[in-house]
Design an enzyme around this catalytic site. Structure first.
Site, short mmCIF file in Angstrom:
data_model
loop_
_atom_site.label_atom_id
_atom_site.label_comp_id
_atom_site.label_asym_id
_atom_site.label_seq_id
_atom_site.Cartn_x
_atom_site.Cartn_y
_atom_site.Cartn_z
CB CYS A 3 14.08 -5.03 0.24
SG CYS A 3 14.06 -3.44 1.10
CB CYS A 11 12.98 -0.42 6.25
SG CYS A 11 11.25 -0.08 5.82
CB CYS A 14 7.85 -5.27 3.19
SG CYS A 14 7.58 -3.88 2.08
CB CYS A 86 11.84 2.15 -1.05
SG CYS A 86 10.51 0.96 -0.70
CD GLN A 213 -8.01 1.20 -3.17
OE1 GLN A 213 -7.12 1.02 -2.35
NE2 GLN A 213 -9.24 0.78 -2.96
CG PHE A 242 -17.95 4.94 2.66
CD1 PHE A 242 -17.77 5.74 3.78
CD2 PHE A 242 -18.88 3.90 2.74
CE1 PHE A 242 -18.48 5.50 4.94
CE2 PHE A 242 -19.59 3.66 3.90
CZ PHE A 242 -19.39 4.46 5.01
CD GLU A 267 -15.29 10.24 0.49
OE1 GLU A 267 -14.79 10.64 1.55
OE2 GLU A 267 -15.38 9.04 0.18
CG ASN A 312 -13.82 1.49 -1.47
OD1 ASN A 312 -13.24 0.66 -0.78
ND2 ASN A 312 -13.19 2.34 -2.25
CB CYS A 339 -8.58 -1.79 2.88
SG CYS A 339 -9.12 -0.54 4.05
#
Length: 388
Positions: A3, A11, A14, A86, A213, A242, A267, A312, A339
């Site tokens: 990258c 940037c 990441c 990107c 996602q 959720f 939800e 979730n 997550c």
């Protein structure tokens, strides 16, 4: 992954890009094992790896620069960085970002200047979906006011002529000078607000304000794994808390032998529930109910106990109140997709009557410390609890 933005120190989104990918996976797996060790999991599987490039299905770009030379990307302390190239995005997404950048210039949509608090166009959000071999797109323009609504409405078909399968175009009004991506008002310019996508044969739909996602391939395997793990279990009723647009729950009931399962999806977002209901209707399943409610309030108010609870939650986790209630209510199984490893661990501490029978890391966010974790919890028998 190579990258130039990272190499040129423009940037650092990441943060782990200087680590070989297999090292990234190993570090995440070690952290997962360390955190889950206190719960004595029966089976921790090997991580599911992502593609290293072109895996993101959504680009959220700040609109910077000037009317004559708009920039789609980020602003650092030193400069404005255009990220249309990107490598996290597919070639088709990169091309569309450049077409949108040109559209902004030609339509003279004035970029919003944070420091001066002037201008109109704050962000552009582009979402990519796949239906079999067809790639489709949704574009959202985030504006400070209604000033350019008519201009975009009168010209967005120019984008549709250049971008094949641009199915949804919308405008969001976010008038606050604050670090908030979107406002409450959404104006859909196209005939339909739904961006369709198919995962594991399940038709799903996304509206402009719906969450999905960001890594389609990993999400597909995450949902398939959840479905596989419960395929042979005695499960006839499910709460999908959720539930978002219904990806987990619909995947779990879409297998041939599971069509008679009673599924209730909860939800808070009405848009997401509308999407999930549309999917259920397309599948022709009669025993599926989706409601726009607070997940914790629904669970506590409901008397009937399901065989399986799917969780979730957002990054904050399911929370103490819901976790404690599930412990008390005691469904036979809980499937938790997280997550945020920290909030997952905190929630697991309230579920003492459960054993982790399966766990797996899904690398939804390569080149960062973030991870998605799926665990299957089974209620301990009276004998197992007595041993403790």
């Amino acid at each position: 992954m190579q990258c130039r933005f990272y190499q040129q120190k423009k940037c650092f989104s990441c943060q782990w890009l200087d680590r070989p990918y297999h090292i990234q996976l190993a570090e995440k797996q070690n952290k997962l094992l360390q955190q889950l060790n206190q719960f004595k999991p029966t089976d921790v599987k090997e991580p599911f790896a992502s593609h290293e490039t072109a895996f993101r299905n959504k680009a959220k770009m700040a609109v910077l620069g000037t009317v004559e030379k708009p920039i789609l990307g980020i602003q650092t302390e030193n400069e404005m960085v255009d990220l249309c190239d990107c490598p996290l995005y597919s070639n088709s997404m990169q091309n569309i970002l450049k077409l949108v950048r040109t559209f902004i210039r030609k339509q003279e949509l004035v970029p919003y200047n944070i420091n001066k608090r002037k201008g109109e166009l704050k962000f552009v959000i582009i979402t990519e979906s796949k239906i079999d071999d067809k790639i489709c797109f949704m574009i959202r323009f985030i504006l400070k006011s209604h000033k350019f609504v008519d201009r975009i409405n009168n010209s967005f078909k120019q984008l549709q002529e250049k971008i094949q399968n641009l199915l949804v175009v919308s405008i969001n009004i976010q008038s606050n000078h604050a670090a908030i991506l979107e406002g409450d008002e959404e104006l859909v310019l196209t005939k339909s607000p739904f961006l369709p996508m198919t995962l594991n044969g399940v038709p799903l739909f996304i509206k402009p304000k719906s969450f999905f996602q960001t890594n389609t391939d990993v999400a597909s395997n995450l949902y398939k794994t959840a479905s596989d793990w419960i395929a042979n279990l005695p499960i006839y009723s499910i709460w999908d808390l959720f539930c978002g647009v219904g990806g987990f729950g619909l995947s779990c009931v879409s297998q041939g032998i599971k069509k008679n399962i009673q599924l209730t999806g909860i939800e808070i977002s009405p848009d997401a529930i509308e999407c999930a209901t549309k999917s259920a209707n397309n599948l022709g399943f009669k025993q599926l109910i989706f409601k726009s409610l607070d997940a914790t309030q629904y669970a506590i108010a409901e008397q009937k106990i399901p065989d399986l609870v799917l969780l979730n939650p957002p990054r904050r986790g399911a929370g103490k109140m819901l976790s404690q209630y599930l412990e008390q209510m005691s469904p036979n199984y809980i499937m938790y997709s997280s997550c945020n490893l920290s909030s997952l661990v905190e929630d697991l501490k309230w579920l003492n009557n459960y054993q982790i029978t399966k766990s797996q890391l899904f690398d939804m966010f390569p080149h960062t410390a973030h991870m998605e974790v799926l665990i299957l919890l089974k209620k301990k028998s009276a004998h197992e609890n007595k041993k403790l």
